[in-house]
Design a protein around this motif. Sequence first.
Motif, mmCIF file in Angstrom:
data_model
loop_
_atom_site.group_PDB
_atom_site.id
_atom_site.type_symbol
_atom_site.label_atom_id
_atom_site.label_comp_id
_atom_site.label_asym_id
_atom_site.label_seq_id
_atom_site.Cartn_x
_atom_site.Cartn_y
_atom_site.Cartn_z
ATOM 1 N N PHE A 123 -33.558 -34.683 20.259
ATOM 2 C CA PHE A 123 -32.479 -34.089 21.036
ATOM 3 C C PHE A 123 -32.725 -34.389 22.510
ATOM 4 C CE2 PHE A 123 -35.672 -30.929 19.925
ATOM 5 C CZ PHE A 123 -36.100 -30.502 21.165
ATOM 6 N N LYS A 124 -31.687 -34.181 23.328
ATOM 7 C CA LYS A 124 -31.810 -34.486 24.750
ATOM 8 C C LYS A 124 -31.188 -33.355 25.572
ATOM 9 C CE LYS A 124 -27.691 -37.471 24.643
ATOM 10 N NZ LYS A 124 -27.147 -36.906 23.450
ATOM 11 N N VAL A 125 -31.362 -33.416 26.870
ATOM 12 C CA VAL A 125 -30.785 -32.417 27.771
ATOM 13 C C VAL A 125 -29.270 -32.426 27.590
ATOM 14 C CG1 VAL A 125 -30.446 -31.769 30.191
ATOM 15 C CG2 VAL A 125 -32.675 -32.607 29.435
ATOM 16 N N GLY A 126 -28.689 -31.236 27.422
ATOM 17 C CA GLY A 126 -27.242 -31.111 27.219
ATOM 18 C C GLY A 126 -26.864 -30.883 25.762
ATOM 19 N N ASP A 127 -27.813 -31.114 24.833
ATOM 20 C CA ASP A 127 -27.531 -30.898 23.408
ATOM 21 C C ASP A 127 -27.630 -29.417 23.059
ATOM 22 O OD1 ASP A 127 -27.213 -33.581 22.981
ATOM 23 O OD2 ASP A 127 -29.116 -33.881 21.936
ATOM 24 N N ASN A 128 -26.838 -29.002 22.065
ATOM 25 C CA ASN A 128 -26.986 -27.667 21.489
ATOM 26 C C ASN A 128 -27.991 -27.765 20.358
ATOM 27 O OD1 ASN A 128 -25.299 -25.731 22.831
ATOM 28 N ND2 ASN A 128 -23.555 -26.978 22.158
ATOM 29 N N VAL A 129 -28.962 -26.843 20.346
ATOM 30 C CA VAL A 129 -29.993 -26.847 19.308
ATOM 31 C C VAL A 129 -30.085 -25.476 18.656
ATOM 32 C CG1 VAL A 129 -31.396 -28.700 20.324
ATOM 33 C CG2 VAL A 129 -31.790 -26.349 21.037
ATOM 34 N N GLN A 130 -30.635 -25.472 17.460
ATOM 35 C CA GLN A 130 -30.862 -24.240 16.691
ATOM 36 C C GLN A 130 -32.325 -23.856 16.843
ATOM 37 O OE1 GLN A 130 -28.575 -23.016 13.959
ATOM 38 N NE2 GLN A 130 -29.927 -21.270 13.721
ATOM 39 N N ILE A 131 -32.601 -22.585 17.130
ATOM 40 C CA ILE A 131 -33.976 -22.103 17.205
ATOM 41 C C ILE A 131 -34.385 -21.702 15.798
ATOM 42 C CG2 ILE A 131 -35.541 -20.412 18.244
ATOM 43 C CD1 ILE A 131 -33.552 -20.291 20.628
ATOM 44 N N THR A 132 -35.461 -22.338 15.294
ATOM 45 C CA THR A 132 -35.832 -22.187 13.874
ATOM 46 C C THR A 132 -36.931 -21.167 13.621
ATOM 47 O OG1 THR A 132 -37.383 -24.022 14.088
ATOM 48 C CG2 THR A 132 -35.154 -24.550 13.320
ATOM 49 N N SER A 133 -37.658 -20.747 14.684
ATOM 50 C CA SER A 133 -38.719 -19.760 14.459
ATOM 51 C C SER A 133 -38.973 -18.991 15.753
ATOM 52 C CB SER A 133 -40.000 -20.448 13.990
ATOM 53 O OG SER A 133 -40.476 -21.344 14.968
ATOM 54 N N GLY A 134 -39.764 -17.937 15.646
ATOM 55 C CA GLY A 134 -40.072 -17.116 16.812
ATOM 56 C C GLY A 134 -39.082 -15.984 16.971
ATOM 57 N N PRO A 135 -39.182 -15.233 18.068
ATOM 58 C CA PRO A 135 -38.334 -14.057 18.263
ATOM 59 C C PRO A 135 -36.845 -14.400 18.414
ATOM 60 C CG PRO A 135 -39.772 -14.401 20.179
ATOM 61 C CD PRO A 135 -40.170 -15.378 19.130
ATOM 62 N N LEU A 136 -36.520 -15.614 18.797
ATOM 63 C CA LEU A 136 -35.118 -16.009 18.980
ATOM 64 C C LEU A 136 -34.583 -16.789 17.770
ATOM 65 C CD1 LEU A 136 -35.291 -17.125 22.719
ATOM 66 C CD2 LEU A 136 -34.469 -14.952 21.809
ATOM 67 N N GLU A 137 -35.273 -16.718 16.660
ATOM 68 C CA GLU A 137 -34.879 -17.454 15.456
ATOM 69 C C GLU A 137 -33.417 -17.164 15.089
ATOM 70 O OE1 GLU A 137 -36.162 -17.927 10.758
ATOM 71 O OE2 GLU A 137 -37.432 -16.784 12.110
ATOM 72 N N GLY A 138 -32.670 -18.242 14.802
ATOM 73 C CA GLY A 138 -31.278 -18.101 14.405
ATOM 74 C C GLY A 138 -30.297 -18.286 15.555
ATOM 75 N N PHE A 139 -30.774 -18.159 16.794
ATOM 76 C CA PHE A 139 -29.896 -18.346 17.950
ATOM 77 C C PHE A 139 -29.690 -19.827 18.226
ATOM 78 C CE2 PHE A 139 -31.202 -13.980 18.932
ATOM 79 C CZ PHE A 139 -30.001 -13.431 19.347
ATOM 80 N N MET A 140 -28.554 -20.130 18.873
ATOM 81 C CA MET A 140 -28.275 -21.484 19.337
ATOM 82 C C MET A 140 -28.549 -21.516 20.839
ATOM 83 S SD MET A 140 -27.167 -23.359 16.785
ATOM 84 C CE MET A 140 -26.264 -24.710 17.541
ATOM 85 N N GLY A 141 -28.982 -22.680 21.333
ATOM 86 C CA GLY A 141 -29.249 -22.797 22.762
ATOM 87 C C GLY A 141 -28.850 -24.159 23.291
ATOM 88 N N LEU A 142 -28.539 -24.206 24.576
ATOM 89 C CA LEU A 142 -28.199 -25.452 25.259
ATOM 90 C C LEU A 142 -29.453 -25.944 25.977
ATOM 91 C CD1 LEU A 142 -25.901 -27.428 26.156
ATOM 92 C CD2 LEU A 142 -25.706 -26.018 28.206
ATOM 93 N N VAL A 143 -29.894 -27.174 25.675
ATOM 94 C CA VAL A 143 -31.118 -27.719 26.258
ATOM 95 C C VAL A 143 -30.909 -28.012 27.744
ATOM 96 C CG1 VAL A 143 -32.792 -29.605 26.161
ATOM 97 C CG2 VAL A 143 -31.780 -28.737 24.045
ATOM 98 N N GLU A 144 -31.755 -27.400 28.598
ATOM 99 C CA GLU A 144 -31.693 -27.630 30.037
ATOM 100 C C GLU A 144 -32.803 -28.554 30.514
ATOM 101 O OE1 GLU A 144 -31.557 -23.734 31.933
ATOM 102 O OE2 GLU A 144 -29.436 -24.172 32.257
ATOM 103 N N ALA A 145 -33.977 -28.491 29.861
ATOM 104 C CA ALA A 145 -35.105 -29.336 30.246
ATOM 105 C C ALA A 145 -36.054 -29.472 29.064
ATOM 106 C CB ALA A 145 -35.834 -28.741 31.443
ATOM 107 N N ILE A 146 -36.705 -30.631 28.999
ATOM 108 C CA ILE A 146 -37.697 -30.890 27.955
ATOM 109 C C ILE A 146 -38.987 -31.302 28.651
ATOM 110 C CG2 ILE A 146 -38.293 -32.283 25.945
ATOM 111 C CD1 ILE A 146 -35.253 -32.815 25.605
ATOM 112 N N ASP A 147 -40.079 -30.557 28.389
ATOM 113 C CA ASP A 147 -41.383 -30.871 28.974
ATOM 114 C C ASP A 147 -42.308 -31.336 27.855
ATOM 115 O OD1 ASP A 147 -43.763 -31.072 30.286
ATOM 116 O OD2 ASP A 147 -43.732 -29.057 31.141
ATOM 117 N N THR A 148 -42.472 -32.663 27.717
ATOM 118 C CA THR A 148 -43.277 -33.194 26.617
ATOM 119 C C THR A 148 -44.772 -32.999 26.848
ATOM 120 O OG1 THR A 148 -43.143 -35.381 27.627
ATOM 121 C CG2 THR A 148 -41.581 -34.908 25.863
ATOM 122 N N GLU A 149 -45.196 -32.744 28.093
ATOM 123 C CA GLU A 149 -46.623 -32.507 28.346
ATOM 124 C C GLU A 149 -47.063 -31.148 27.837
ATOM 125 O OE1 GLU A 149 -48.322 -33.198 32.158
ATOM 126 O OE2 GLU A 149 -47.460 -35.212 32.279
#
Length: 176
Positions: A123-149
């Motif tokens: 996925f890239k910045v601007g994509d809508n993604v599904q949160i699959t685990s953790g406290p926000l599991e099930g929510f959708m989010g808009l990617v603002e930044a990706i930190d691969t480090e």
Amino acid sequence: MEEQSNEALWYVVHTYSGYENKVATDLQTMVENRRLQDLICDIKVPVEMVPEIKDGKERLVERKLFPGYVLVKMVMNDDTWYVVRNTRGCTGFVGPASKPVPLTPEEVEKMGVESQAPLTVDFKVGDNVQITSGPLEGFMGLVEAIDTESFKVKLKVNMFGRETPAEVDIAQVELP
């Protein structure tokens, strides 16, 4: 000292406190002058950036992770041992009776000395993604930044009718 192996391994070199960068640059210069790049592959002084507040202003400063030590990836033999050991500011290798002991692959990984292959995300910045685990599991989010480090993704999550910033691990999100 007998020839140990033809494989370059990470060794820890003890230095005078505060001389880590000087030892690293002097050693790098010596490696280039003696054309030992194939035997002494890499020299690192591991650092991290930490926030510091001075005069009411916060700024990032560089802090050594292992003060008094320099990490050297090298093929150990008499010549390379001599070059490293006789670098000004170097007090010796870490190991019993100053006999160099290479770091294990597990230690190298834990210390984050070698960077792994760059992480690829689908996925890239601007994509809508599904949160699959953790406290926000099930929510959708808009990617603002990706930190691969740090393996983190910054999202804007719509919760209770409001846009809320969130940061989650890359492994916790996927394209729907």
